[in-house]
Design a protein around this motif. Structure first.
Motif, PDB file in Angstrom:
ATOM      1  N   MET A   1      42.832  10.650 -28.918  1.00 55.74           N
ATOM      2  CA  MET A   1      41.920   9.594 -29.308  1.00 55.74           C
ATOM      3  C   MET A   1      41.562   8.700 -28.119  1.00 55.74           C
ATOM      4  N   MET A   2      42.545   8.375 -27.286  1.00 55.49           N
ATOM      5  CA  MET A   2      42.304   7.509 -26.130  1.00 55.49           C
ATOM      6  C   MET A   2      41.288   8.132 -25.176  1.00 55.49           C
ATOM      7  N   ILE A   3      41.290   9.437 -25.078  1.00 56.72           N
ATOM      8  CA  ILE A   3      40.356  10.108 -24.184  1.00 56.72           C
ATOM      9  C   ILE A   3      38.913   9.872 -24.637  1.00 56.72           C
ATOM     10  N   TYR A   4      38.702   9.799 -25.948  1.00 57.15           N
ATOM     11  CA  TYR A   4      37.359   9.524 -26.450  1.00 57.15           C
ATOM     12  C   TYR A   4      36.947   8.077 -26.176  1.00 57.15           C
ATOM     13  N   VAL A   5      37.891   7.178 -26.183  1.00 58.40           N
ATOM     14  CA  VAL A   5      37.602   5.784 -25.818  1.00 58.40           C
ATOM     15  C   VAL A   5      37.157   5.721 -24.362  1.00 58.40           C
ATOM     16  N   ILE A   6      37.843   6.438 -23.495  1.00 61.35           N
ATOM     17  CA  ILE A   6      37.466   6.461 -22.079  1.00 61.35           C
ATOM     18  C   ILE A   6      36.114   7.145 -21.902  1.00 61.35           C
ATOM     19  N   ALA A   7      35.872   8.205 -22.658  1.00 61.60           N
ATOM     20  CA  ALA A   7      34.565   8.869 -22.600  1.00 61.60           C
ATOM     21  C   ALA A   7      33.462   7.903 -23.032  1.00 61.60           C
ATOM     22  N   LEU A   8      33.714   7.129 -24.061  1.00 64.37           N
ATOM     23  CA  LEU A   8      32.731   6.139 -24.501  1.00 64.37           C
ATOM     24  C   LEU A   8      32.514   5.060 -23.451  1.00 64.37           C
ATOM     25  N   LEU A   9      33.580   4.664 -22.767  1.00 62.00           N
ATOM     26  CA  LEU A   9      33.436   3.699 -21.672  1.00 62.00           C
ATOM     27  C   LEU A   9      32.577   4.279 -20.551  1.00 62.00           C
ATOM     28  N   CYS A  10      32.712   5.577 -20.318  1.00 62.64           N
ATOM     29  CA  CYS A  10      31.856   6.238 -19.325  1.00 62.64           C
ATOM     30  C   CYS A  10      30.391   6.149 -19.740  1.00 62.64           C
ATOM     31  N   VAL A  11      30.114   6.370 -21.001  1.00 61.97           N
ATOM     32  CA  VAL A  11      28.744   6.294 -21.504  1.00 61.97           C
ATOM     33  C   VAL A  11      28.203   4.871 -21.345  1.00 61.97           C
ATOM     34  N   VAL A  12      29.022   3.890 -21.677  1.00 61.12           N
ATOM     35  CA  VAL A  12      28.604   2.496 -21.516  1.00 61.12           C
ATOM     36  C   VAL A  12      28.345   2.200 -20.037  1.00 61.12           C
ATOM     37  N   GLY A  13      29.199   2.727 -19.159  1.00 57.81           N
ATOM     38  CA  GLY A  13      29.006   2.538 -17.723  1.00 57.81           C
ATOM     39  C   GLY A  13      27.713   3.161 -17.224  1.00 57.81           C
ATOM     40  N   ILE A  14      27.414   4.354 -17.706  1.00 55.24           N
ATOM     41  CA  ILE A  14      26.159   5.024 -17.331  1.00 55.24           C
ATOM     42  C   ILE A  14      24.962   4.216 -17.824  1.00 55.24           C
ATOM     43  N   ALA A  15      25.036   3.739 -19.056  1.00 60.70           N
ATOM     44  CA  ALA A  15      23.936   2.946 -19.614  1.00 60.70           C
ATOM     45  C   ALA A  15      23.763   1.643 -18.829  1.00 60.70           C
ATOM     46  N   ALA A  16      24.864   0.979 -18.526  1.00 62.33           N
ATOM     47  CA  ALA A  16      24.794  -0.262 -17.748  1.00 62.33           C
ATOM     48  C   ALA A  16      24.228   0.016 -16.356  1.00 62.33           C
TER      49      ALA A  16
END
Length: 113
Positions: A1-16
């Protein structure tokens, strides 16, 4: 589950990062040169964020299959225009909101498969 949180943070980083690239383009247009300090700071920060996000994404891909992780990147198509709406004052159209719903449904289907 934590890996998906980090993946989502990557998406937020790309969007930012995309929004920061747009901010640097606006700054460049106003200044008329890449050598403007504000432009360089925004652009450099966008590159740094993209670099860190890419490194984190490679780590994510060590842990889960690309086919499971990659659909999450579609969230960037949702986050960037929403961020631009709030940060840059860009308008959101009804068709866009319908598209967001379809993208969201597709992401859920793909990740749960």
């Amino acid at each position: 589950m934590m890996i998906y949180v980090i993946a989502l943070l990557c998406v937020v980083g790309i969007a930012a990062g995309q929004i920061m690239f747009k901010l640097s383009a606006i700054s460049l247009q106003r200044a008329g040169t890449f050598f403007d300090l504000k432009t360089l700071i925004i652009l450099g920060s966008a590159f740094a964020l993209y670099g860190l996000t890419t490194i984190a994404w490679v780590w994510v891909l060590q842990k889960i299959e690309l086919g499971k992780a990659y659909p999450l990147m579609a969230l960037a198509f949702v986050l960037v225009p929403i961020g631009c709406h709030f940060i840059l004052g860009e308008r959101l159209q009804v068709q866009y909101m319908l598209g967001v719903l379809l993208i969201g449904a597709g992401i859920i289907l793909a990740v749960k498969s």
